[in-house]
Write a protein that holds these residues in place. Structure first.
Motif, mmCIF file in Angstrom:
data_model
loop_
_atom_site.group_PDB
_atom_site.id
_atom_site.type_symbol
_atom_site.label_atom_id
_atom_site.label_comp_id
_atom_site.label_asym_id
_atom_site.label_seq_id
_atom_site.Cartn_x
_atom_site.Cartn_y
_atom_site.Cartn_z
ATOM 1 N N VAL A 139 1.137 -1.214 -0.053
ATOM 2 C CA VAL A 139 0.723 -0.315 0.169
ATOM 3 C C VAL A 139 0.983 1.275 0.125
ATOM 4 C CG1 VAL A 139 -1.288 1.131 1.447
ATOM 5 C CG2 VAL A 139 -1.570 -1.123 0.911
ATOM 6 N N VAL A 140 1.825 0.660 1.144
ATOM 7 C CA VAL A 140 2.648 2.297 1.155
ATOM 8 C C VAL A 140 3.544 3.014 -0.484
ATOM 9 C CG1 VAL A 140 4.778 3.695 2.280
ATOM 10 C CG2 VAL A 140 2.720 2.251 3.901
ATOM 11 N N SER B 188 2.946 1.536 -2.999
ATOM 12 C CA SER B 188 2.103 1.064 -4.358
ATOM 13 C C SER B 188 3.007 1.284 -5.759
ATOM 14 C CB SER B 188 1.232 2.339 -4.645
ATOM 15 O OG SER B 188 1.011 3.481 -5.017
ATOM 16 N N GLN B 189 3.885 1.729 -6.026
ATOM 17 C CA GLN B 189 4.265 2.168 -7.454
ATOM 18 C C GLN B 189 5.514 0.704 -8.100
ATOM 19 O OE1 GLN B 189 5.402 3.764 -4.949
ATOM 20 N NE2 GLN B 189 6.778 5.304 -5.473
ATOM 21 N N TYR B 190 5.743 -0.353 -6.433
ATOM 22 C CA TYR B 190 6.808 -1.158 -6.859
ATOM 23 C C TYR B 190 5.610 -2.593 -5.927
ATOM 24 C CZ TYR B 190 9.978 2.201 -6.652
ATOM 25 O OH TYR B 190 11.194 3.763 -7.166
ATOM 26 N N SER B 191 4.520 -1.679 -6.068
ATOM 27 C CA SER B 191 3.850 -3.136 -5.241
ATOM 28 C C SER B 191 3.564 -4.678 -6.085
ATOM 29 C CB SER B 191 2.260 -3.056 -5.240
ATOM 30 O OG SER B 191 1.846 -2.978 -6.049
ATOM 31 N N SER B 192 3.624 -4.609 -7.519
ATOM 32 C CA SER B 192 3.288 -5.397 -7.985
ATOM 33 C C SER B 192 5.020 -6.395 -7.922
ATOM 34 C CB SER B 192 3.591 -5.318 -9.956
ATOM 35 O OG SER B 192 5.000 -4.828 -9.556
ATOM 36 N N LEU B 193 6.285 -6.460 -7.117
ATOM 37 C CA LEU B 193 6.933 -7.095 -6.886
ATOM 38 C C LEU B 193 5.991 -8.022 -5.208
ATOM 39 C CD1 LEU B 193 9.668 -4.910 -7.491
ATOM 40 C CD2 LEU B 193 8.671 -6.096 -8.956
ATOM 41 N N ASN C 58 -6.330 -10.653 -10.937
ATOM 42 C CA ASN C 58 -7.807 -9.095 -11.502
ATOM 43 C C ASN C 58 -7.761 -8.714 -13.208
ATOM 44 O OD1 ASN C 58 -9.853 -8.010 -9.846
ATOM 45 N ND2 ASN C 58 -7.985 -7.842 -8.355
ATOM 46 N N LEU C 59 -5.593 -9.203 -13.078
ATOM 47 C CA LEU C 59 -5.687 -9.127 -13.992
ATOM 48 C C LEU C 59 -6.441 -9.512 -15.758
ATOM 49 C CD1 LEU C 59 -1.593 -8.744 -13.881
ATOM 50 C CD2 LEU C 59 -3.217 -6.553 -14.459
ATOM 51 N N LYS D 75 1.618 -7.250 -19.267
ATOM 52 C CA LYS D 75 1.957 -7.238 -17.575
ATOM 53 C C LYS D 75 1.502 -8.499 -16.917
ATOM 54 C CE LYS D 75 1.231 -4.821 -13.869
ATOM 55 N NZ LYS D 75 2.105 -4.120 -13.307
ATOM 56 N N ARG E 79 4.995 -10.306 -16.950
ATOM 57 C CA ARG E 79 5.940 -9.700 -16.428
ATOM 58 C C ARG E 79 5.401 -10.814 -14.988
ATOM 59 N NH1 ARG E 79 5.415 -4.854 -19.408
ATOM 60 N NH2 ARG E 79 4.346 -4.228 -17.165
ATOM 61 N N GLN E 80 4.131 -10.139 -14.741
ATOM 62 C CA GLN E 80 3.422 -10.637 -12.962
ATOM 63 C C GLN E 80 4.372 -12.822 -13.856
ATOM 64 O OE1 GLN E 80 1.239 -9.380 -10.362
ATOM 65 N NE2 GLN E 80 2.561 -7.815 -11.133
ATOM 66 N N LEU F 276 6.615 -14.100 -14.394
ATOM 67 C CA LEU F 276 7.363 -14.334 -15.055
ATOM 68 C C LEU F 276 8.331 -14.155 -13.553
ATOM 69 C CD1 LEU F 276 9.236 -13.590 -18.304
ATOM 70 C CD2 LEU F 276 9.079 -15.431 -17.521
ATOM 71 N N ILE F 277 7.485 -12.736 -12.817
ATOM 72 C CA ILE F 277 8.177 -12.606 -11.149
ATOM 73 C C ILE F 277 8.117 -14.061 -10.015
ATOM 74 C CG2 ILE F 277 7.978 -10.852 -9.916
ATOM 75 C CD1 ILE F 277 7.852 -9.098 -11.461
ATOM 76 N N LEU G 186 13.800 -12.985 -11.864
ATOM 77 C CA LEU G 186 13.512 -12.770 -11.039
ATOM 78 C C LEU G 186 13.662 -10.553 -11.061
ATOM 79 C CD1 LEU G 186 11.259 -12.032 -8.402
ATOM 80 C CD2 LEU G 186 13.382 -12.422 -6.759
ATOM 81 N N THR H 275 12.878 -9.490 -14.610
ATOM 82 C CA THR H 275 11.156 -9.309 -15.020
ATOM 83 C C THR H 275 11.405 -7.867 -14.221
ATOM 84 O OG1 THR H 275 10.850 -11.104 -14.143
ATOM 85 C CG2 THR H 275 10.201 -10.394 -15.971
#
Lengths: 250, 412
Positions: A193-194, A196-201, A211-212, A222, A225-226, A228-229, B20, B23
């Motif tokens: 939440v704090v 949020s720009q890095y939240s996808s990690l 949701n995607l 997207k 990427r998700q 692969l992460i 990791l 990406t």
């Protein structure tokens, strides 16, 4: 392969005999019942629709992937490792002519099967309840999307399970693993939440990655990427866990 | 065998880490459509408040019920930053009030208002030049950052619903749409509850939705020019619900915002020649409570002393305040009461005193405080708009007298 199959059947049977899996299933069903009661309350009390026949499974999924499912995945994973370490029953498993790699993989596969079974059960029941009690709002497109959302929710759950398995191999007692997992879970949620720009990690944000699959334009980039992460962190956690499990002395 | 296993583990761990890391970096570098929209909004707000000399903003709202227009509103605002002047023309139509439009012109020293219901031009001239900015950047406000964080958290996983198309000339098109399944149930429930309050049947031109209210669809498109400035944004929301007669209503709300005429907008002061004009002079500094030309309060102010008798109000006398001197710091004068013959029994002691009041020290207070010779404290407030004096004193019990703190000028 036959050896692995035997080990897997063994693990599944152990899981099945334990009460935890049953409790998980019952609790998931309780979420459905409670959710439907809330929807009915909102509908008659406030005059809102709350959820249509297909929004209901999505509502259930959004609640379950963030609460009941991670909790029971943690419990089952801890039970499968820490539980056996402390009961010394791991020795019995290891005396079989099966390599540690195979036992480790069989245990994880059993956990994955447990998660998948819970998700499918939830899907079937929430759809049933949704269709029986709620206004019909289904289209073929939304049915397919709902199915997909449930199935893809398996991936972040597997990563979560692998993380917990690593912790279970790191710490001795099951209780400390449980609390450390919960702490990490909450911290990651807050960080998501704090920052949020890095939240996808963060693993916890990935729990909502289904949701995607609901987006009209299907954001392939997207999603890849998700995925692969998750794959990357999954491989890391799996290897690290296996390394510890392999080195462990009983 | 042993070595091979270790290498395999090492290789797979490194592979996982690399996968990791790469990406993750790629993911952070890619800006979601939502972030691009936010950037465009920020750039637009900043340029409008700091760089553009003039521009026109056009905002329209339309509400339809099953295709029938319930209400339209349109507002065109022209800004000229170098002249600190703005001109806004608003017009609209709704089912109950019909058509209406109005015009407001504002610059450093004047404000002119006119509307079609009253062709008089109301002109306000400010005694001091106004210092307010023509267009202030909403992202520079104190709480903007917090609000942005909250918005990000609420939007959460919906970020990816915004699709960006890049045009060869560098401009961008943003589009997004959400249907029922995609809107999180909680967001949908809160939004529909809010909307249901609007359609509660109290306004007769709006349908009264009672059952099965939900947000059906939300759509939006936006255009960003090659400088990153948002040129237009269109949003549509569709709400569905059933009224008490069982009819299904689909209420659509459309909002369109446009920015145009960058550095080429002209703001023109309305031509007042030959028009009915009502002028009024105001202190532009709203926070100051200073009385303009306080001398106007010098003189006699009075009100009636009433009692309640046999279920009727009966006048028994008059209260007077006589102001002999007043400025923005001090007031001197006298308070006294005069009873009509036959009602002298109501006379109370200490009701005739000299007033030597001083402006209260607190900021923004426009009260003058006084203490009478008998030690009773009170304060006076001069209302220059209503032309009245308010007296608040801690007075001894008045018995059956009705106390009135408002004093009107005794001009006869």
């Amino acid at each position: 392969m036959a050896v692995f199959q035997a080990a897997l059947v063994n693990e599944i049977e152990k899981l099945y005999k334990k009460k935890k899996a049953l409790v998980a299933v019952l609790l998931s069903l309780a979420v459905i019942v409670l959710g439907q009661l809330v929807i009915v309350g909102v509908r008659s009390g406030f005059g809102l629709r709350g959820a249509g026949s297909l929004e209901f499974p999505m509502l259930v999924l959004s609640v379950v992937v963030n609460t009941v499912l991670p909790l029971f995945t943690a419990l089952v994973a801890i039970d499968s490792f820490s539980g056996e370490f402390s009961h010394n029953s791991m020795r019995i498993t290891l005396t079989r002519p099966v390599s540690r790699f195979k036992i480790y993989t069989a245990k994880i596969t059993a956990i994955v099967i447990f998660i998948l079974a819970t998700l499918l059960l939830l899907l079937v029941f929430s759809m049933l309840v949704g269709f029986i009690f709620n206004t019909n709002s289904a289209t073929l497109d939304s049915i397919v999307r709902t199915l997909f959302s449930y199935i893809v929710s398996l991936f972040p759950m597997i990563v979560l399970a692998l993380g917990i398995v690593l912790l279970a191999n790191l710490f001795k007692s099951g209780i400390s693993v449980f609390f450390v997992s919960i702490l990490i879970f909450i911290v990651l949620k807050v960080l998501g939440v704090v920052f949020s720009q890095y939240s996808s990690l963060f693993m916890t944000t990935q729990l909502d990655w289904y949701n995607l699959f609901l987006v009209n334009s299907f954001p392939l980039g997207k999603i890849v990427r998700q995925f692969l992460i998750m794959l990357g962190s999954g491989i890391m956690l799996f290897t690290a866990g296996l390394y510890l499990f392999d080195k462990k002395e009983f | 065998m042993k070595v091979k296993k270790k290498t395999a583990m090492l290789v797979s761990f490194t592979l996982g880490t690399l996968l990791l890391a790469t990406t993750a970096l790629a993911d952070i570098a890619t800006k979601s459509g939502y972030d691009q929209l936010k950037d465009a909004l920020k750039v637009t707000a900043e340029q409008s408040s700091e760089k553009f000399d003039s521009f026109t903003m056009d905002l329209s709202i339309a509400m339809k019920d099953n295709g029938k227009t319930l209400m339209t509103e349109n507002e065109i605002r022209k800004y000229n930053r170098s002249m600190s002047a703005t001109e806004s023309l608003s017009s609209g139509e709704d089912l109950t009030r019909g058509k209406h439009n109005s015009q407001v012109y504002l610059d450093k020293t004047t404000m002119i208002r006119v509307s079609d219901s009253d062709p008089t031009y109301y002109v306000t001239e400010f005694t001091k030049e106004r210092k307010e900015e023509t267009f202030s950047n909403p992202f520079k406000e104190n709480r903007a950052e917090d609000i942005e964080k909250i918005a990000d958290a609420v939007v959460g996983s919906l970020k990816d619903h915004v699709v960006v198309t890049e045009n060869p000339d560098g401009s961008k098109g943003l589009a997004g749409s959400l249907t029922e399944v995609q809107i999180p149930s909680l967001v949908n429930a809160v939004a529909s509850f809010q909307m249901k309050q609007e359609f509660d049947g109290r306004q007769d031109n709006l349908p009264h939705l009672t059952k099965d209210v939900f947000v059906k669809e939300v759509k939006g498109t936006a255009k960003v020019n090659k400088d990153g400035v948002l040129e237009s944004i269109l949003g549509t929301a569709q709400l569905s619900g059933i009224d008490d007669q069982g009819t299904v209503h689909e209420v659509t709300i459309e909002v369109l915002g446009k920015l145009s005429g960058i550095n080429s907008t002209t703001v023109t002061k309305p031509d007042l020649s030959g028009k009915t004009v009502i002028k009024n002079i105001a202190n532009s500094d709203n926070s100051s409570s200073e009385i303009t030309s306080p001398e106007k309060f010098v003189g006699k102010f009075k009100n009636d002393i009433l009692i309640e008798k046999n279920n009727k109000f009966v006048k028994v006398g008059e209260r007077f305040i006589e102001i002999s001197q007043i400025d923005n710091e001090t007031v001197t004068g006298r308070y006294y009461e005069v009873f009509k013959p036959g009602y002298e029994e109501y006379t109370t002691p200490n009701r005739d005193f000299a007033i030597n009041a001083k402006r209260a020290n607190e900021k923004n207070s426009s009260d003058y405080e006084y203490t009478t010779s008998s030690g009773i404290k009170g304060n006076l407030f001069f209302d220059q708009y209503a032309g009245k004096i308010f007296l608040n004193g801690r007075t001894p019990s008045l018995g059956s007298l009705i106390f009135d703190s408002t004093f009107n000028p005794d001009v006869e």
